[in-house]
Design an enzyme around this catalytic site. Structure first.
Site, short mmCIF file in Angstrom:
data_model
loop_
_atom_site.label_atom_id
_atom_site.label_comp_id
_atom_site.label_asym_id
_atom_site.label_seq_id
_atom_site.Cartn_x
_atom_site.Cartn_y
_atom_site.Cartn_z
CE LYS A 1 -6.27 0.05 1.29
NZ LYS A 1 -5.43 1.24 1.36
CG HIS B 1 -10.04 1.25 0.20
ND1 HIS B 1 -9.02 2.07 -0.20
CD2 HIS B 1 -11.03 2.07 0.64
CE1 HIS B 1 -9.35 3.32 0.00
NE2 HIS B 1 -10.57 3.35 0.52
CG HIS C 1 -1.92 3.81 3.74
ND1 HIS C 1 -2.30 4.77 4.65
CD2 HIS C 1 -2.72 3.99 2.66
CE1 HIS C 1 -3.28 5.49 4.14
NE2 HIS C 1 -3.55 5.05 2.93
CE LYS D 1 -3.11 6.98 -1.91
NZ LYS D 1 -3.25 6.49 -0.52
CB CYS E 1 -5.72 3.17 -2.43
SG CYS E 1 -6.10 1.90 -1.39
CG ASP F 1 -2.12 0.78 1.13
OD1 ASP F 1 -2.17 1.62 0.23
OD2 ASP F 1 -3.05 0.56 1.93
CG ASP F 2 -0.14 4.77 -0.06
OD1 ASP F 2 -0.87 4.44 -1.01
OD2 ASP F 2 -0.52 5.51 0.87
NE ARG G 1 -6.02 -1.23 -2.39
CZ ARG G 1 -5.13 -1.84 -1.61
NH1 ARG G 1 -5.40 -3.01 -1.11
NH2 ARG G 1 -3.98 -1.26 -1.33
CG ASP H 1 -2.05 0.76 -3.34
OD1 ASP H 1 -0.90 1.25 -3.22
OD2 ASP H 1 -2.97 1.00 -2.53
CG ASN H 2 -1.46 4.32 -4.73
OD1 ASN H 2 -2.55 3.94 -4.31
ND2 ASN H 2 -0.51 4.70 -3.90
#
Ligand SMILES: Cc1cc2nc3c(=O)[nH]c(=O)nc-3n(C[C@H](O)[C@H](O)[C@H](O)COP(=O)(O)OP(=O)(O)OC[C@H]3O[C@@H](n4cnc5c(N)ncnc54)[C@H](O)[C@@H]3O)c2cc1C
Length: 961
Positions: free
Chosen positions: A119, A121, A224, A391, A54, A16-17, A58, A331-332
């Site tokens: 996660k 989301h 994150h 991001k 994010c 994540d991130d 997904r 994810d980004n």
């Protein structure tokens, strides 16, 4: 590809991130031996793309299609800042919608054992949680982030409740909503706990489950924010970042080049975002804090790798690893936003408020459960270098991510690298290809679903030479991105980017991302043909995905510009002047969070909703002149329009009784126009003899009827009823002198001439510099007379514009309809007969009607050419050119004083500006120009700040203190 005995397993791991160079196979100094081993035995992608944030990414991963189709056209957290703007728009549900078949659903139906830990989301309630979207087993965090140690006191504090998040809980296991405080493990650490659960799911498979291949989805929340990691791991990185982010950028780039992941000649972009101080300008303490944040970030990535290692070891121990397609991705881009003003919990409470109540961000505590830090734009840009942005940006820094694949049947050469363009949408088709499963669309589980836009990687990754094969048709693949008002479109090596100011240029830029991945050299001027082609691609992408234009002046920018002064979702419920103060009562629009503010001055810009009446100020003029209805819609009309260059097209149908009753149409964009994307506005008067409450279907029928295009493919975006008023407040300043009315709170102007908002903005310009002076001086008395000039100058203008606009409105019936011989007073037959006469060639009646219409057209010119009319406006009370002079402002003033409504003098004269100044009690000269800069300096960082503050001025205090 080698022969596979059993259908492969899939392990998809999402960080994540995580930035492009944050793991060692992509040049990082952070210890990530597991990922290094996976890369060594597998394949690294250098050109793998996600969405810029994010949940959209997904949704693309799970659907194989674009996020604007799959339900995350925007992040749910972003959309709720825009009220009803995105409501009921397909593709903007804010969760993985039912128009797509989820990868987990398809695999579940195809005999896979589907498990997830991490996660989600993609939906906050049980019906749209993993248990309802194809997972046999899951342990899930439903929202986008959480404290990594499950320390969340704000969630139990009424002050920070999150009423806008529609959920019954943040955590789920199977179908059960978990109690965060009771059901999560005692020694919770996100990365470790998610891994424990995943290994548990794998270990505890029943006999029957073990017979099936598995699809395991392991989306971590690390790294994150909040940046948190075990102390002893943080210590491993102590001192490693003491030379700051620029030094890290250089080191990472050097390593990326050595690894062959970035070309030697590539330049890197300068950091963007809210940069704060340069490293060399920081005090030693500031440096320590900043470096410590990066140390914690590194420790999070370190732990992420260690835990991925535990899963890989488990699969190795069960002999399943080599038949498992392992994919690791971010994810980004890295997260570079400044978050203190982020309204984390909804309402007006910000992250800064939460931190100050519950967290301790002292240097020695950073990284602990009760610390809450992020590392900011400069470190994020080091992690995305050489690309621009992070991001949230559609430049490569926000969308180009690391992706490592290990799958022995591909027989990739050791340490293989592919530069082929790929996207996260490709993962679904790739996995289905490997599993030997066809996509089930267009019918799936009893619903209609879309087909994937992504392409399988299998033939490319199984080929012996990654240079001579590709995934997306070599040079001609076309891909678009859009989030938070930023747009990008790519065709092979070309990429066009549109980013609103202040981050971008407010126009399309063009880059060759193959040679310039940093997107530094804008080729828009030198390659206009390429740019035009890409813009056409954009229009097609916009149409195909059913995208809704995102308002570009977004909340995020507003908060960045004026984090303390602007508050959203707040309603003023009471306004009282009390001595030298104004007391405002406010509440959140959902009814909670009641607050009281004291302000020295208030600019009332509530659009005339209530404040003017509350202050006991009367309106002067005509009210409720006409009841109107307008519709904003999408339809392929341009090709049918006789002259699509027309801005407004009026229709006059004798059966409907004249122009305003029949309606008018104008084009709204987006430009350039294509048949798939055209948006229009149609408005007409509601017939008073047959008052109709237009619903969607009635309105579509009405539009078709007026345009005489019965089968027009019409997509109604919004519908509104409104009444035409031509009224001006008797006073623009309250009794005690502390509240000022601007815009529609001061004047409601018929939109015939299109000057309502212009007039409001000019009110604001007139007022703010005066208020700025008054506030600086702290003595109302001294600047009282100056503040009075706001009303004396602007009210005559309000009156003038409202009268001119009313004149324009009435002229439609009085002049144009009459010229055509049509009137609501006549019966239908005589209206039809008069209209027919107009079309009779060579007849006396026809000739005279046509001449009358030409004359009427000239008269209506005041409306049709109103644009720019305000250039000739002047303030009579300070005007050196008195009404008795010969010109009378080019005839704008009649000899006895009043305005000539249909005349204006489009000349800006020096003396008009020169005298728009004011001398204070000490004889100091003050004028607009001299003081706007002062105001900006005082309170806002840009003109946008001024306007936003003015229009949200009702949110109290507005920072003008
Ligand atoms: C069909 C139509 C076409 C038009 N075309 C044009 C045109 O082409 N050019 C032009 O210049 N003008 C045009 N206008 C006029 C223009 O839209 C208005 O003059 C302008 O929007 C007024 O801006 P404002 O900020 O004063 O008020 P508004 O835009 O009404 O904004 C007021 C804001 O205050 C908020 N508010 C109200 N009460 C409270 C409260 N108690 N607490 C907190 N917030 C509150 C409201 O929610 C709203 O967001 C047109 C109007 C119409 C109806």
């Amino acid at each position: 590809m080698g022969k596979v005995e059993r259908r492969p397993n899939f392990l998809v791991i999402v960080a994540d991130d995580l930035g492009f160079s944050d793991i060692s196979p992509y040049g990082s100094e952070i210890e990530t031996p597991t990922l290094a081993k996976l890369a060594k035995e597998g394949i690294r992608m250098t050109n793998f793309h996600t969405a810029s944030a994010c949940s959209p990414t997904r949704s693309m991963l799970f659907s194989g299609t674009d996020n604007h189709i799959a339900g995350l056209g925007q992040m749910a957290e972003f959309m709720r800042n825009f009220g009803d703007y995105f409501k009921n728009k397909p593709g903007y549900e804010g969760y993985l919608n039912w128009r797509v078949a989820a990868l987990s659903e398809i695999l579940q139906d195809s005999g896979y054992h589907t498990i997830m830990s991490g996660k989600w989301h993609l939906g906050m309630t049980k019906e749209i949680a993993p248990c309802s979207r194809g997972f046999d087993k899951n342990f899930s965090l439903l929202p986008g982030a959480s404290n990594h140690y499950n320390y969340e006191p704000q969630l139990d504090d009424g002050e920070f409740q999150a009423p806008c998040i529609n959920t019954t809980g943040f955590w789920m296991e199977g179908e059960k909503i978990l109690d965060r405080t009771a059901d999560l493990p005692k020694h919770f650490y996100s990365t470790r706990t998610f891994t424990d659960k995943m290994i548990g799911f794998l270990e505890n498979r029943t006999e029957e489950e073990s017979q099936k291949p598995f699809f395991a989805y392991l989306p971590y929340t690390a790294p994150h924010w909040p940046l948190q990691a075990p102390r002893k791991i943080i210590e491993k990185y102590a001192g490693k970042y003491d030379d700051g982010p620029d030094d890290l950028t250089q080191k990472r780039l050097q390593r990326l080049k050595e690894l062959g992941l970035v070309d030697e000649a590539v330049e890197h972009a300068s950091p963007v975002g809210k940069l704060g101080k340069d490293w060399n300008e920081m005090s030693p303490e500031e440096k320590n804090i900043s470096a410590r944040k990066m140390e914690v970030f590194a420790a999070m990535v370190d732990q992420l790798d260690a835990n991925v290692g535990r899963v890989i070891e488990h699969l190795e121990s069960t002999g399943e690893l080599d038949n498992t397609f392992v994919l690791f991705m971010s994810d980004n881009g890295a997260e570079g936003a400044a978050l203190e003003a982020l309204p984390l919990m909804g309402g007006k409470k910000t992250m800064g408020d939460i931190i100050s109540k519950y967290y301790n961000n002292a240097l020695e505590n950073i990284g602990e459960p009760d610390s809450f830090v992020w590392y900011g734009a400069r470190w994020a840009c080091a992690a995305t270098a050489p690309s621009r942005g992070f991001k949230g940006w559609v430049t490569e820094g926000g969308i180009r991510c690391p992706c490592v694949i290990r799958y022995p049947p591909f027989h990739a050469k050791p340490e293989a690298i592919t530069d082929a363009f790929t996207t996260v949408m490709d993962i679904l088709p790739t996995i289905l290809d490997l599993a030997g499963v066809a996509h089930p669309g267009p019918q799936f589980r009893g619903r209609e679903v879309v087909l994937p836009r992504g392409q399988s990687w299998v033939s490319h990754l199984a080929s012996s030479d990654y240079k001579s094969t590709s995934v997306h048709k070599g040079d001609v693949h076309i891909h678009g991105w859009e989030l938070f008002g930023m747009r990008a479109i790519r065709e092979g090596k070309w990429k066009a980017v549109w980013i609103a100011q202040p981050r971008g240029k407010d126009e399309w830029e063009l880059f060759n991302v193959e040679t310039d991945p940093a997107e530094i050299h804008d080729l828009a001027q030198s390659q206009p043909g390429v740019l035009a082609r890409l813009v056409q691609h954009w229009e097609q992408y916009y149409a195909e995905t059913g995208m809704v234009q995102t308002p570009v002046v977004d909340r995020k920018i507003a908060i960045e510009l004026n984090s303390q002064g602007i508050r959203y979702g707040v309603e003023v419920t009471d306004t009282k002047e009390d001595g030298d103060r104004v007391i405002l009562a406010t509440r959140d629009t959902n009814g909670s969070g009641i607050c009281r503010f004291e302000a020295r001055y208030v600019i009332g810009a509530d659009g005339g909703r209530g404040l003017t009446d509350e202050l006991g100020i009367k309106w002067e003029g005509e009210r409720d002149i006409i009841d109107m209805v307008s519709a904003h819609f999408k339809a392929p009309l341009g090709a049918r329009h006789p002259d699509p260059r027309n801005f407004i097209t009026w229709f006059i149908d004798p059966l409907k009784g004249g122009s305003i009753r029949t309606g008018y149409l104008y084009h709204l964009g987006p430009y350039p126009v294509t048949t798939e994307t055209e948006e229009w506005l149609f408005a007409c008067a509601v017939n008073p003899e047959n008052v109709q409450d237009f619903k969607t279907e009635d309105m579509i029928e009405r539009i078709h009827d007026t345009l005489q295009v019965p089968n027009l493919d019409t997509n109604l975006i919004s519908l509104s009823h409104w009444r035409v008023n031509s009224i001006v407040a008797e006073k623009y300043r309250s009794e005690n002198g502390r509240i000022f009315l601007v815009g529609d709170a001061a004047h409601r102007i018929p939109p015939w001439g299109a000057l309502g908002l212009n007039t409001g903005i000019q009110d604001a310009h007139n007022l703010v510099w005066k208020l700025g002076l008054a506030i600086r001086s702290n003595k109302l008395g001294r600047y009282n007379a100056l503040l009075d000039t706001y009303e004396t100058e602007r009210r005559p203008i309000g009156l003038r514009v409202s009268q001119t606009s009313l004149h324009n409105l009435l002229s439609h019936a009085l002049v144009m309809d009459r010229a055509l011989g049509i009137s609501t007073q006549n019966n239908t037959e005589s209206n039809v007969k008069a209209m027919e006469e107009y079309f009779i060639p060579h007849s006396t009646e026809g000739k005279s009607r046509r001449q009358a219409v030409r004359n009427a057209q000239n008269i209506l010119d005041t409306e049709f050419h109103a644009l720019g009319a305000e250039i000739g406006w002047f303030y009579p009370n300070i005007d050196p050119e008195t009404p008795i002079t010969s010109s009378n402002h080019g005839g704008q003033l009649l000899p006895n004083g009043p305005y000539a409504e249909a005349t204006y003098d489009g000349v800006t004269r020096v003396e008009r500006i020169r005298d728009s100044g004011w001398r204070d009690a000490d004889g100091m000269w003050a004028n607009f120009k001299g003081h706007l800069a002062g105001i900006l300096e005082l309170n806002f960082t840009s003109v946008f700040g001024v306007l936003a503050a003015i229009y949200s001025a009702f949110s109290a205090d507005i920072g003008l203190k």
